[in-house]
Design an enzyme around this catalytic site. Sequence first.
Site, PDB file in Angstrom:
ATOM      1  CE1 TYR A  31      -7.748 -25.549 -18.568  1.00 33.67           C
ATOM      2  CE2 TYR A  31      -6.481 -24.031 -19.905  1.00 33.67           C
ATOM      3  CZ  TYR A  31      -7.590 -24.303 -19.131  1.00 33.67           C
ATOM      4  OH  TYR A  31      -8.524 -23.328 -18.920  1.00 33.67           O
ATOM      5  CE  LYS A 147      -5.189 -22.546 -17.000  1.00 32.39           C
ATOM      6  NZ  LYS A 147      -6.385 -21.785 -17.311  1.00 32.39           N
ATOM      7  CD  GLU A 179     -13.233 -18.512 -12.174  1.00 39.53           C
ATOM      8  OE1 GLU A 179     -12.104 -18.033 -12.332  1.00 39.53           O
ATOM      9  OE2 GLU A 179     -13.435 -19.741 -12.026  1.00 39.53           O
ATOM     10  CG  LEU A 203      -7.759 -20.988 -12.453  1.00 45.03           C
ATOM     11  CD1 LEU A 203      -7.670 -22.512 -12.332  1.00 45.03           C
ATOM     12  CD2 LEU A 203      -7.414 -20.563 -13.863  1.00 45.03           C
TER      13      LEU A 203
HETATM   14  C1  LIG Z   1     -12.087 -19.835 -15.455  1.00 38.66           C
HETATM   15  C2  LIG Z   1     -10.838 -19.033 -15.486  1.00 38.66           C
HETATM   16  N1  LIG Z   1     -10.591 -18.188 -14.475  1.00 38.66           N
HETATM   17  C3  LIG Z   1      -9.482 -17.420 -14.460  1.00 38.66           C
HETATM   18  C4  LIG Z   1      -8.540 -17.494 -15.480  1.00 38.66           C
HETATM   19  C5  LIG Z   1      -7.300 -16.632 -15.425  1.00 38.66           C
HETATM   20  O1  LIG Z   1      -6.178 -17.383 -15.078  1.00 38.66           O
HETATM   21  P1  LIG Z   1      -4.715 -16.900 -15.489  1.00 38.66           P
HETATM   22  O2  LIG Z   1      -4.602 -15.467 -15.060  1.00 38.66           O
HETATM   23  O3  LIG Z   1      -3.806 -17.784 -14.726  1.00 38.66           O
HETATM   24  O4  LIG Z   1      -4.610 -17.039 -16.961  1.00 38.66           O
HETATM   25  C6  LIG Z   1      -8.736 -18.390 -16.528  1.00 38.66           C
HETATM   26  C7  LIG Z   1      -7.740 -18.513 -17.599  1.00 38.66           C
HETATM   27  O5  LIG Z   1      -7.831 -19.308 -18.494  1.00 38.66           O
HETATM   28  C8  LIG Z   1      -9.905 -19.191 -16.530  1.00 38.66           C
HETATM   29  O6  LIG Z   1     -10.147 -20.067 -17.526  1.00 38.66           O
END
Ligand SMILES: Cc1ncc(COP(=O)(O)O)c(C=O)c1O
Length: 286
Positions: A31, A147, A179, A203
């Site tokens: 996603y 993701k 994270e 991520l």
């Molecule tokens: C586990 C995790 N880490 C980091 C992020 C941040 O990613 P992004 O800045 O691309 O939204 C998300 C966003 O949904 C996430 O679910």
Amino acid sequence: MKVIWNNQLVERDTVVIDMEDRGYQFADGLYEVIRAYNGTFFTLDEHIDRLFKGAEKIDLILPFTKPELKNLLHELIKVNQLSTGNVYLQVTRGIASPRNHGYPDLAVTAPVVTATTTNVPRDKEKMEKGITAITLPDTRWLHCDIKSISLLGNIMAKHEAHKLGKDESILHREGNVTECSSSNLSIIKDGVLYSHPDGNLILPGITKLVLLKVARKAGIPVREEVFTLEQLKEADEVFASSTTMEAMPVIEIDGVPIGNGQCGPVVKRLQELYTSAVEAQCGKIN
Ligand SMILES: Cc1ncc(COP(=O)(O)O)c(C=O)c1O
């Protein structure tokens, strides 16, 4: 409201998802959450690139080219008149019957694509006041760079925070901070920004990517290095980042204030720089 269903725009209530869709049975899918401001996507290319990279990692052949997907997404936000809000896009490996762990034959199974829009204004009050967090062991799998729609580890961690009346869970592996349950995490110590390096444990957030880029350009030293729970708690400032939260100050961790318990000067500066980056693509925002 229109949604994307495979390669077309249809009314939301006409979508039918099969009970033997592998997304439903195995969480076998990917996603993206993509934000638009003033009816214009922000960092659309970066989100699409991450989706394609994720698909490659799980041998999922996407049923569109990047320009085809972008066109469809542009049509979606136009028809729904999305101004400032989010697009949630999901691709699963499709319907395969009978249920079987092995990837189905590509010749018979087509991926299933869906996307919806939601109007969501920027939460400026929260961005000013900040959020609270707890720390928890990171019990997720070792492919956090993908993701994946398989998010049980993430939602269990989020729920632990909510049970204690807090906003977010900061995850660590043996004391090394990775994270958060739905965002990346960075700290500021003596003017230096520290963030976990990309790899299989986090991520590769698009918001983090933008923030590190604007920070470097503004002369804020950036170190993509692992930091520990001790360093986290002794940080001058802490912030989470995601597409929906932007740069969000974390003002309290495990019940203890960070700094003076308010958004600090570096995070405030990063918020301004991020706003400028959005405005360069999407026009003036407030
Ligand atoms: C586990 C995790 N880490 C980091 C992020 C941040 O990613 P992004 O800045 O691309 O939204 C998300 C966003 O949904 C996430 O679910």
